[in-house]
Motif scaffolding. Sequence first.
Motif, PDB file in Angstrom:
ATOM      1  N   LYS A 123       0.831  -1.205   0.000  1.00  0.00           N
ATOM      2  CA  LYS A 123       0.000   0.000   0.000  1.00  0.00           C
ATOM      3  C   LYS A 123       0.870   1.261   0.000  1.00  0.00           C
ATOM      4  O   LYS A 123       0.511   2.266  -0.596  1.00  0.00           O
ATOM      5  CB  LYS A 123      -0.941   0.008   1.215  1.00  0.00           C
TER       6      LYS A 123
ATOM      7  N   CYS B 263      -5.711  -1.011  -4.527  1.00  0.00           N
ATOM      8  CA  CYS B 263      -5.433   0.188  -3.728  1.00  0.00           C
ATOM      9  C   CYS B 263      -4.850   1.336  -4.555  1.00  0.00           C
ATOM     10  O   CYS B 263      -4.601   2.407  -4.026  1.00  0.00           O
ATOM     11  CB  CYS B 263      -4.512  -0.138  -2.556  1.00  0.00           C
TER      12      CYS B 263
ATOM     13  N   GLU C  96      -8.106   2.309   3.393  1.00  0.00           N
ATOM     14  CA  GLU C  96      -6.919   2.778   2.664  1.00  0.00           C
ATOM     15  C   GLU C  96      -7.299   3.580   1.423  1.00  0.00           C
ATOM     16  O   GLU C  96      -6.745   4.667   1.188  1.00  0.00           O
ATOM     17  CB  GLU C  96      -6.056   1.576   2.262  1.00  0.00           C
TER      18      GLU C  96
ATOM     19  N   ILE D  63      -2.293   0.581   8.726  1.00  0.00           N
ATOM     20  CA  ILE D  63      -3.012   1.829   8.426  1.00  0.00           C
ATOM     21  C   ILE D  63      -2.248   3.013   9.028  1.00  0.00           C
ATOM     22  O   ILE D  63      -2.084   4.063   8.399  1.00  0.00           O
ATOM     23  CB  ILE D  63      -4.449   1.790   9.013  1.00  0.00           C
TER      24      ILE D  63
ATOM     25  N   ILE E 247       0.636   3.896   6.812  1.00  0.00           N
ATOM     26  CA  ILE E 247       0.226   4.674   5.633  1.00  0.00           C
ATOM     27  C   ILE E 247      -0.010   6.134   6.015  1.00  0.00           C
ATOM     28  O   ILE E 247       0.418   7.056   5.312  1.00  0.00           O
ATOM     29  CB  ILE E 247      -1.051   4.066   5.019  1.00  0.00           C
TER      30      ILE E 247
END
Length: 447
Positions: A48, A117, A189, A213, A216
């Motif tokens: 991600k 994503c 996301e 998460i 990110i």
Amino acid sequence: MHSHGPHPTRRGWATAPTIARVDVIRVKGGARLAGDVMVGGAKNSALKLMAVALLAEGRSVVANVPRITDIAIMAEVLRRLGCDVTLDGTEAVIDVPAEPGSEADYDLVRRLRASICVLGPLLARRGYVRVALPGGDMIGSRGLDMHVSGLARMGAEISGEHGFVIASAPGGLHGAKIWLDFPSVGATENILMAAVLAKGVTEIDNAAREPEIVDICEMLNAMGARIEGAGTSTLVIEGVPGPLKPVRHTTVGDRIVGGTWAYAAVMTRGDVTVRGVRPEFLDIALDKLATAGATIEPGDNCFRVRTSERPRGVDIVTLPYPGFATDLLPMALGLASVAEGSSLITENIFDGRFMFVNEMVRLGADIRTDGHHAVVNGRDRLSGAPVRATDIRAGAGLVIAGLCADGVTEVGEVHHIDRGYPDFVADLARLGVEVERTDVPEPTFDF
């Protein structure tokens, strides 16, 4: 008229099989794991973070990426979008053009579900994106409905045709209040990555709280985004006009790989120090091991797990983070299979997680499943047998169960394991296991 030649429909039946070769991992039972093991970056974060890089023109570096097939596929997804990507050791160097492409093709997306994503960042940067549906999901299925409804609330127009999701935001994206029915990691996301460049404030309620998460959010904030509430169930994103700036970011350690080694240590009555993972990310999983009789010593980005006794049975229920991770369910079943007494294991997240129970039964485990529940009666020893991996975690779980079995266990379909564990066989060998990876002939018949 009857022809006297060979019957046409039977041609080929008598030909010899052609021999294909398939990789297997063979382990000898009876090992006690002891030593140190280093865990790399989290697969579910690194993939991600590579998509996050799309939000800023220029060169971003994602460090501590695991050397696994999925990372190579994600690099190719980004290359097709016009990025220049170099994988150098454990670093992904990503040069993003001023105008990245806006289409992700099926041939790559079907091999890597995580490539969905790119939807959020490309929608934010380009205002238009066309991404193949992973694994043939259709819009409205459990897979993508929360991604779609969240982006729609922010002003995106979304349709599906010919196996693609097509999203456009002709008037740009705007802030919105979004409630997720389930704390979906993927939906959190995609909405998060789209919201950083939207006009106004976006609030995501019942957001996923995973460490990945948080990772990110930290990379996005370093790029110039404004996100609050990372690690809680409410994320507040104040859109910025941009442009965001490229950064260097180090991927958080892989808690699932760390948890795998912790469970393996207790199943084999061993003593293992796991480095590269923060123990608080595995609070509940490690607490269950303590209940089973192990000693847990947390440290700074590491922890030690040891026991000399047979583990006791413990009941385990999988839940979204910070609950017990569904990805560790195969390890929980393995532990229960060799523990004293019986355990009740409940799976609440992933319908297919019990698929590999039949393989555990081949190793002599006493497991009965009923819907979301498995009742496991512990045995002192399992017995080695040929089994096959059905997914990444099941594969690792079967190899570890083989450590507690008499004789040799041969695990097939090990390409699954490669997708989540970069140096699995080498790590096992360093911890004292007799293990080999080899290719074996597998007959395939020419019909």
